[in-house]
Write an enzyme that holds these catalytic residues in place. Sequence first.
Site, PDB file in Angstrom:
ATOM      1  N   ILE A  82       0.831  -1.203   0.000  1.00  0.00           N
ATOM      2  CA  ILE A  82       0.000   0.000   0.000  1.00  0.00           C
ATOM      3  C   ILE A  82       0.867   1.255   0.000  1.00  0.00           C
ATOM      4  O   ILE A  82       1.667   1.466   0.907  1.00  0.00           O
ATOM      5  CB  ILE A  82      -0.937   0.024   1.230  1.00  0.00           C
ATOM      6  N   LYS A  83       0.692   2.081  -1.033  1.00  0.00           N
ATOM      7  CA  LYS A  83       1.413   3.353  -1.095  1.00  0.00           C
ATOM      8  C   LYS A  83       0.675   4.394  -0.263  1.00  0.00           C
ATOM      9  O   LYS A  83      -0.516   4.623  -0.452  1.00  0.00           O
ATOM     10  CB  LYS A  83       1.540   3.838  -2.543  1.00  0.00           C
ATOM     11  N   ILE A  84       1.429   4.995   0.640  1.00  0.00           N
ATOM     12  CA  ILE A  84       0.879   5.976   1.570  1.00  0.00           C
ATOM     13  C   ILE A  84       1.685   7.273   1.452  1.00  0.00           C
ATOM     14  O   ILE A  84       2.920   7.229   1.453  1.00  0.00           O
ATOM     15  CB  ILE A  84       0.969   5.462   3.027  1.00  0.00           C
TER      16      ILE A  84
END
Length: 217
Positions: A82-84
């Site tokens: 997951i890119k945050i």
Amino acid sequence: MKFFLDTANVEEIKKYAELGLVDGVTTNPTLVAKEGRDFYEVVKEICEIVEGPVSAEVISTDAEGMVKEARELAKLADNIVIKIPMTKDGMKAVKILSAEGIKTNVTLVFSPLQALVAAKAGATYVSPFVGRLDDIGHVGMKLIEDVVKIYKNYDIKTEVIVASVRHPWHVLEAAKIGADIATMPPAVMDKLFNHPLTDIGLERFLKDWDEYLKSRK
């Protein structure tokens, strides 16, 4: 060093995966939007093509929304990351997701301190952007050098993904510095094969071989 492909184009991913060059994939909302397909459908298909990590970015900007999106994305495949974004809410989300065993990639990192904060929050990967720093007159690769050094100093396990890669030189410098990964668009990956002397040498070999065959007749 690992090579990630920065694209959501399935055909491009297949092409380079067949060459054994794709250790993972990074995407973002802009790249997925270009494909004109359902976001989840595209990400799931990429995960089926690539065995390595596939980064998919959340759209929410508040921690609660990010966590909710991340949990849904994590259901798509085991290799989802997951890119945050590198914000306070983002780091809050990273801490929660890390505790749940969901891998994260903190994006839009432009300083060593941001990279250190991301690692302390529990990020699996951190993505410093070199090209965008170059654009404003900074030396983007100096950021990579600093982050790699800091992580090494404290034996930090967060992996460094060199992002915003514009040309093969970025990839070369990343490898020399000791970054874990370079993620690049297909156009840059394609240039990794090229050198003018290779073309000249091949042309000469073929010419010599052709002359040899003619002499045997």
